[in-house]
Design an enzyme around this catalytic site. Sequence first.
Site, PDB file in Angstrom:
ATOM      1  N   GLU A 122      47.832  43.689  41.870  1.00  0.00           N
ATOM      2  CA  GLU A 122      46.521  44.223  42.258  1.00  0.00           C
ATOM      3  C   GLU A 122      46.684  45.722  42.467  1.00  0.00           C
ATOM      4  OE1 GLU A 122      43.158  43.291  43.161  1.00  0.00           O
ATOM      5  OE2 GLU A 122      43.106  45.432  43.655  1.00  0.00           O
ATOM      6  N   ASP A 153      48.930  48.914  38.374  1.00  0.00           N
ATOM      7  CA  ASP A 153      47.917  48.680  37.353  1.00  0.00           C
ATOM      8  C   ASP A 153      48.299  47.463  36.504  1.00  0.00           C
ATOM      9  OD1 ASP A 153      46.044  48.873  35.361  1.00  0.00           O
ATOM     10  OD2 ASP A 153      47.048  50.536  34.330  1.00  0.00           O
ATOM     11  N   ASP A 171      41.718  37.928  37.222  1.00  0.00           N
ATOM     12  CA  ASP A 171      40.620  37.878  38.192  1.00  0.00           C
ATOM     13  C   ASP A 171      40.130  39.301  38.409  1.00  0.00           C
ATOM     14  OD1 ASP A 171      38.922  37.463  40.255  1.00  0.00           O
ATOM     15  OD2 ASP A 171      40.445  36.872  41.712  1.00  0.00           O
ATOM     16  N   SER A 173      37.338  42.637  38.406  1.00  0.00           N
ATOM     17  CA  SER A 173      35.961  42.952  38.768  1.00  0.00           C
ATOM     18  C   SER A 173      35.187  43.230  37.475  1.00  0.00           C
ATOM     19  CB  SER A 173      35.928  44.132  39.748  1.00  0.00           C
ATOM     20  OG  SER A 173      36.746  45.190  39.288  1.00  0.00           O
ATOM     21  N   PRO A 178      37.690  51.014  36.696  1.00  0.00           N
ATOM     22  CA  PRO A 178      39.092  50.658  36.493  1.00  0.00           C
ATOM     23  C   PRO A 178      39.303  49.332  35.766  1.00  0.00           C
ATOM     24  CG  PRO A 178      38.471  50.519  38.825  1.00  0.00           C
ATOM     25  CD  PRO A 178      37.345  51.193  38.109  1.00  0.00           C
TER      26      PRO A 178
END
Lengths: 289, 289
Positions: A122, A153, A171, A173, A178
């Site tokens: 994450e 990243d 998972d 966004s 990003p």
Amino acid sequence: MKQTLSSLPPYLKMENGELWLTEDDRDNLKISYRIKEVIFSEQSPFQQVMILDSYDFGRMLVLDGVVQTTSIDGHIYNEMISHVPLQFHRAPKKVLIIGGGDCGAAREVAKYNDIEEIYMVEIDETVVQACKEHLPAVSGNLSDSRVQFIYTDGVAFVKERANTYDVIIIDSSDPIGPAKELFSYEFYQNVHRALKEDGIMVCQSQSPIFHLDVLKQTYTNIQQLFPHAAVYTATVPTYPGGLWSFTIGAKIPLSLPNTWSLPADTKYVNEAILTRCFELPQFMKTVLS
Amino acid sequence: MKQTLSSLPPYLKMENGELWLTEDDRDNLKISYRIKEVIFSEQSPFQQVMILDSYDFGRMLVLDGVVQTTSIDGHIYNEMISHVPLQFHRAPKKVLIIGGGDCGAAREVAKYNDIEEIYMVEIDETVVQACKEHLPAVSGNLSDSRVQFIYTDGVAFVKERANTYDVIIIDSSDPIGPAKELFSYEFYQNVHRALKEDGIMVCQSQSPIFHLDVLKQTYTNIQQLFPHAAVYTATVPTYPGGLWSFTIGAKIPLSLPNTWSLPADTKYVNEAILTRCFELPQFMKTVLS
């Protein structure tokens, strides 16, 4: 850390003595949540990270003013993105989660005793720490020695792995800012390479109501790379459109298991839901065929 | 008839040159839709009836400021409340629709050539006329000689019928105000009596996320009256929570048909959706068992 009222960001407003969060990311639709309390607020190197306690949805993770997951329905999304690939793989030992800062997917994966290693990549450590501490309904205060957090990243991380994971869960966004690269063909190529020869990947592929184009492009990309690909849906109340899509790509055929091995404490999924979730509404079948 | 800006009701506001509808029926959640144009607005004896053209959802039926159905997803609800009972009944000839002023359910029922009589009992004629003329995506400008419109109170109407209908579809609004009686045990008793001996009824039974109590009470009522009862779900994006429930009560066993007779032009339902819609998320199974 509590936010003082004098420093409220523009999407949080005090009106007639009531605190309201208004999501401001869409031009033509605005959703406003009445808020009890700002539980946590911090500007990370990537975004404004907030945990807000709302009247209707309990505590919520809010990034740059947009609701990401809530106590009332976070489990639906996290159960669906985790248990589908894990049930189809049958014997996963090593699982990679890209994104998933709310820790909900990792929490579901950790329910399988046979899984040995869980890597959570994450980019924003602040999100993980905030959710672990202040969003227990979603994160379950995740604390499991098999989970290794890697704050970097995901796109760069997966580029350097080959033949390593049984299951990769993406998972992300929304595909703006990003997370945009997490929807690219090149990224899925790297995911394919990072999987073992019987590996399975899954990603969230957006709302079939509002972003059917993203879903179609994602499915096309994954279908080109994997011999077996499928789309499934779930209803996630706080996501726009309610109906949400996931796309799975597998190096092995996607046949239902003869015996299920679901954890006992799921709130949304059961064997019938896992079986039926691939049956798509007619308009989705038409677009994806 | 066009609404002049000077007479806008409080839920319609002009802000920075943009027109917005804000649903104001919930205490802790407000949804605001950007509106292109007020297509129709009239105060009926029962409510303020509006057809608004919105940016994200196309034209919408709005009653007293609350969105009832939209061009983008009205068909999902109407297909699900109609085709499920009609497919299970197998040979319906005489169908009663209570409510359903947007004409979408009647439009779906009228797609079956073998159905001879369709009675639509709706209390508010203004809603029907507005939708027939200004909401074609939902009503299909319904014009079918088999459809008889009866503008009266559905509760009183059904009280005086016995052994008359093959299928009764209860397409009510929320159980507040005029629609409250449409959720009472006494009303379902009358529906049971109005059905023939192999009759089937269906009603919308609210959001399993926000009104699980209404769903549970409705299911309990119908289960007490009918030998066969079941709950099914669909995702209706513009309804709060996205996930929506329907409860079916039947005097005959609810077994899937050997041969389906679905109209060719459905946009949401297909045979797999009709089969899978009875598979409920775990939290619903727990509450209903």
